[in-house]
Design a protein around this motif. Structure first.
Motif, PDB file in Angstrom:
ATOM      1  N   TYR A 262       0.840  -1.193   0.000  1.00 19.84           N
ATOM      2  CA  TYR A 262       0.000   0.000   0.000  1.00 19.84           C
ATOM      3  C   TYR A 262       0.882   1.252   0.000  1.00 19.84           C
ATOM      4  CZ  TYR A 262      -4.000  -3.016   0.805  1.00 19.84           C
ATOM      5  OH  TYR A 262      -4.976  -3.982   0.667  1.00 19.84           O
ATOM      6  N   GLU A 263       0.401   2.278  -0.663  1.00 24.15           N
ATOM      7  CA  GLU A 263       1.184   3.491  -0.844  1.00 24.15           C
ATOM      8  C   GLU A 263       0.629   4.669  -0.047  1.00 24.15           C
ATOM      9  OE1 GLU A 263       2.739   6.269  -4.608  1.00 24.15           O
ATOM     10  OE2 GLU A 263       1.511   4.480  -4.967  1.00 24.15           O
ATOM     11  N   THR A 264      -0.668   4.711   0.134  1.00 25.43           N
ATOM     12  CA  THR A 264      -1.315   5.827   0.820  1.00 25.43           C
ATOM     13  C   THR A 264      -2.233   5.308   1.908  1.00 25.43           C
ATOM     14  OG1 THR A 264      -3.351   6.010  -0.484  1.00 25.43           O
ATOM     15  CG2 THR A 264      -1.364   6.997  -1.427  1.00 25.43           C
TER      16      THR A 264
ATOM     17  N   PRO B 299      -1.385  11.626  10.474  1.00 27.27           N
ATOM     18  CA  PRO B 299      -0.440  11.740   9.355  1.00 27.27           C
ATOM     19  C   PRO B 299       1.010  11.500   9.752  1.00 27.27           C
ATOM     20  CG  PRO B 299      -2.027  13.543   9.301  1.00 27.27           C
ATOM     21  CD  PRO B 299      -2.200  12.844  10.620  1.00 27.27           C
ATOM     22  N   ALA B 300       1.388  11.866  10.964  1.00 30.81           N
ATOM     23  CA  ALA B 300       2.775  11.676  11.390  1.00 30.81           C
ATOM     24  C   ALA B 300       3.143  10.190  11.381  1.00 30.81           C
ATOM     25  CB  ALA B 300       2.993  12.274  12.776  1.00 30.81           C
ATOM     26  N   ALA B 301       2.227   9.345  11.841  1.00 25.78           N
ATOM     27  CA  ALA B 301       2.484   7.906  11.840  1.00 25.78           C
ATOM     28  C   ALA B 301       2.585   7.370  10.415  1.00 25.78           C
ATOM     29  CB  ALA B 301       1.377   7.176  12.603  1.00 25.78           C
TER      30      ALA B 301
ATOM     31  N   GLY C 270       6.467   5.554   5.926  1.00 29.13           N
ATOM     32  CA  GLY C 270       6.728   5.692   4.491  1.00 29.13           C
ATOM     33  C   GLY C 270       5.477   5.696   3.647  1.00 29.13           C
ATOM     34  N   LEU C 271       4.336   5.977   4.267  1.00 30.58           N
ATOM     35  CA  LEU C 271       3.065   6.054   3.556  1.00 30.58           C
ATOM     36  C   LEU C 271       2.699   7.512   3.298  1.00 30.58           C
ATOM     37  CD1 LEU C 271       1.092   3.480   5.729  1.00 30.58           C
ATOM     38  CD2 LEU C 271       1.855   3.096   3.375  1.00 30.58           C
ATOM     39  N   ILE C 272       1.958   7.757   2.224  1.00 27.87           N
ATOM     40  CA  ILE C 272       1.442   9.091   1.932  1.00 27.87           C
ATOM     41  C   ILE C 272       0.116   9.249   2.660  1.00 27.87           C
ATOM     42  CG2 ILE C 272       0.636  10.666   0.139  1.00 27.87           C
ATOM     43  CD1 ILE C 272       2.346   9.021  -1.863  1.00 27.87           C
ATOM     44  N   PRO C 273      -0.003  10.226   3.569  1.00 25.99           N
ATOM     45  CA  PRO C 273      -1.273  10.418   4.256  1.00 25.99           C
ATOM     46  C   PRO C 273      -2.255  11.259   3.451  1.00 25.99           C
ATOM     47  CG  PRO C 273       0.333  11.924   5.154  1.00 25.99           C
ATOM     48  CD  PRO C 273       1.050  11.115   4.096  1.00 25.99           C
TER      49      PRO C 273
ATOM     50  N   CYS D  82      -3.981  15.273  -0.194  1.00 30.36           N
ATOM     51  CA  CYS D  82      -5.295  15.802  -0.543  1.00 30.36           C
ATOM     52  C   CYS D  82      -6.226  15.486   0.616  1.00 30.36           C
ATOM     53  CB  CYS D  82      -5.820  15.186  -1.847  1.00 30.36           C
ATOM     54  SG  CYS D  82      -6.107  13.401  -1.749  1.00 30.36           S
ATOM     55  N   THR D  83      -7.454  15.968   0.547  1.00 33.44           N
ATOM     56  CA  THR D  83      -8.438  15.694   1.594  1.00 33.44           C
ATOM     57  C   THR D  83      -9.787  15.417   0.951  1.00 33.44           C
ATOM     58  OG1 THR D  83      -7.314  17.064   3.248  1.00 33.44           O
ATOM     59  CG2 THR D  83      -9.660  16.664   3.591  1.00 33.44           C
ATOM     60  N   THR D  84     -10.456  14.376   1.429  1.00 25.19           N
ATOM     61  CA  THR D  84     -11.829  14.118   0.992  1.00 25.19           C
ATOM     62  C   THR D  84     -12.780  14.677   2.045  1.00 25.19           C
ATOM     63  OG1 THR D  84     -12.099  11.931   2.031  1.00 25.19           O
ATOM     64  CG2 THR D  84     -11.036  12.014  -0.128  1.00 25.19           C
ATOM     65  N   ILE D  85     -13.875  15.263   1.574  1.00 27.60           N
ATOM     66  CA  ILE D  85     -14.769  15.982   2.471  1.00 27.60           C
ATOM     67  C   ILE D  85     -16.215  15.539   2.278  1.00 27.60           C
ATOM     68  CG2 ILE D  85     -15.721  18.244   3.059  1.00 27.60           C
ATOM     69  CD1 ILE D  85     -13.106  19.494   2.586  1.00 27.60           C
ATOM     70  N   GLN D  86     -16.850  15.193   3.390  1.00 20.27           N
ATOM     71  CA  GLN D  86     -18.297  15.026   3.419  1.00 20.27           C
ATOM     72  C   GLN D  86     -18.873  16.385   3.800  1.00 20.27           C
ATOM     73  OE1 GLN D  86     -19.356  11.794   6.048  1.00 20.27           O
ATOM     74  NE2 GLN D  86     -17.744  10.483   5.234  1.00 20.27           N
TER      75      GLN D  86
END
Length: 298
Positions: free
Chosen positions: A56-58, A64-66, A71-74, A101-105
Motif C-alpha cells: 500500500y502506498e497511501t 499523518p505523522a504515523a 513511508g506512507l502518503i497520508p 489531498c483531503t476528501t470531504i463530506q
C-alpha cells in the motif's frame, strides 16, 4: 500543483512518470480487525509498517505523522456540516500535516440549492487559497446524497472534483431498480470529475458485500463500470506523474455495515475478512485502471 486534480510529481531523473493508480487504505478498514483476520494487529506503527510492506502506498488517517514514519502518503478526511468558513481551516490543517489531498463530506442533505452553492463555492475557494486538493465525497446524509442535485451542482460548479463513494448512491437510490443505463448516463458528469475512490461494493439493500459472496458479482460489475469510467476521465486530463488514489473503505461491525454470521465458537462474527476483501478490491481496481488505459490508448 493543480488544486482540482490529484497531486503528482515527475521523477527525479529528469523524466516524467506516466499517470498511475495508487493503492491506499482507509484507516477504518483496518480498525478493530478480529483475531482471525489475516490483517495486521498491534499498535499504529506496527499496522502502518505492515501496510507499507503489503504494497500500500497511501492511507487515509487521522495520524499523518504515523503515516509519514511508515513511508506512507497520508490523505486527510473531514466532515463539514454547515459553516463554509470551516473549509479553509480544514484545507490548511491537512496540508500542513503533509497530506496529499483531503476528501470531504459536506452538508447534511437537507440544504436548499443556495446553501449547497455556498458550500461548494467555499470548498473551491479554500482549495485554491490553501493550495490543497479537496475532493467532495458522494455520501448519504450529505448534500451529495441525491444524484440529480449533485449533477445540477456540477453544472453550476464544473471545477468540483469528487471522491466517488458510489456505494452510497447504489444503495440509497436502489440504483439498479429501473433503467440503470439512463442513470449511468446521468452520472457521467460526476464520473468525469472523480479523482479519488472509496472502494466498497453493496447491493440495493446491503451496505457492504463480501468479495467472496457469489451474489455480489452482479453488483460488482456495475461498480467496475463506474470505476473504469472515472479512471478514463482521469487519464484524459492527468498531469505527468499524477496518481489516482483508490482505497477500500470497509467498515467494522460497530457501523452495522457488514453482514454478520455465526462463527465456529457460536458467536456472531463478520461474514468475511476486511483485510483480504480490501486486497480483492485493489486488484479489481487495477484491472479497471488497465482497461481504462487501454481504452484511452495510453
Amino acid at each position: 500543483m493543480s488544486v482540482s486534480e490529484p497531486p503528482g510529481t515527475g521523477t527525479n531523473d529528469g523524466t516524467t512518470a506516466a499517470p498511475r493508480l495508487a493503492a491506499g487504505m482507509s484507516f477504518i478498514t483496518i480498525a478493530d480487525l478480529p483475531d482471525w483476520s489475516a490483517g495486521p494487529k498491534g499498535d499504529t506503527a506496527a499496522i502502518y509498517a505492515a501496510l507499507k510492506q503489503a504494497g500500500y502506498e497511501t492511507i487515509q488517517t487521522l495520524d499523518p505523522a504515523a503515516a509519514h514514519a511508515a513511508g506512507l502518503i497520508p490523505t486527510g478526511i473531514a466532515r463539514v456540516f454547515h459553516d463554509p468558513a470551516e473549509l479553509r481551516g480544514v484545507a490548511a490543517r491537512w496540508r500542513d500535516a503533509g497530506c496529499d489531498c483531503t476528501t470531504i463530506q459536506l452538508g447534511t442533505g437537507v440544504e436548499d440549492d443556495d446553501q449547497m452553492a455556498r458550500l461548494a463555492e467555499a470548498l473551491l475557494e479554500a482549495a485554491v487559497q490553501e493550495g490543497h486538493p479537496l475532493f467532495l465525497e458522494t455520501h448519504r446524509a450529505t448534500m451529495t446524497q441525491d444524484i440529480r442535485r449533485t449533477v445540477d451542482l456540477v453544472a453550476r460548479f464544473p471545477d468540483l472534483r469528487f471522491n466517488g463513494d458510489f456505494a452510497h448512491w447504489y444503495i440509497g437510490h436502489e440504483l439498479t431498480y429501473g433503467d440503470m443505463e439512463m442513470k449511468f448516463d446521468v452520472m457521467r458528469s460526476v464520473f468525469a470529475r472523480t479523482r479519488f475512490l472509496h472502494l466498497r461494493v453493496c447491493s440495493n439493500a446491503v451496505g457492504q458485500l463480501s468479495a467472496s459472496d457469489p451474489a455480489a458479482a452482479k453488483h460488482l460489475d456495475f461498480f467496475k463500470r463506474m470505476w473504469t469510467e472515472s479512471f478514463r476521465s482521469f487519464l484524459a486530463a492527468a498531469p505527468p506523474g499524477g496518481y489516482f488514489t483508490v482505497m477500500p473503505e470497509l467498515l467494522p461491525p460497530r457501523s452495522f455495515y457488514p453482514r454478520m454470521v455465526t462463527g465456529p465458537d457460536g458467536q456472531p462474527r463478520e461474514e468475511s475478512d476486511r483485510w483480504t476483501d480490501a486486497a480483492f478490491l485493489i486488484d479489481t481496481a487495477r484491472v479497471c485502471f488497465d482497461a481504462a488505459r487501454e481504452m484511452a490508448g495510453a
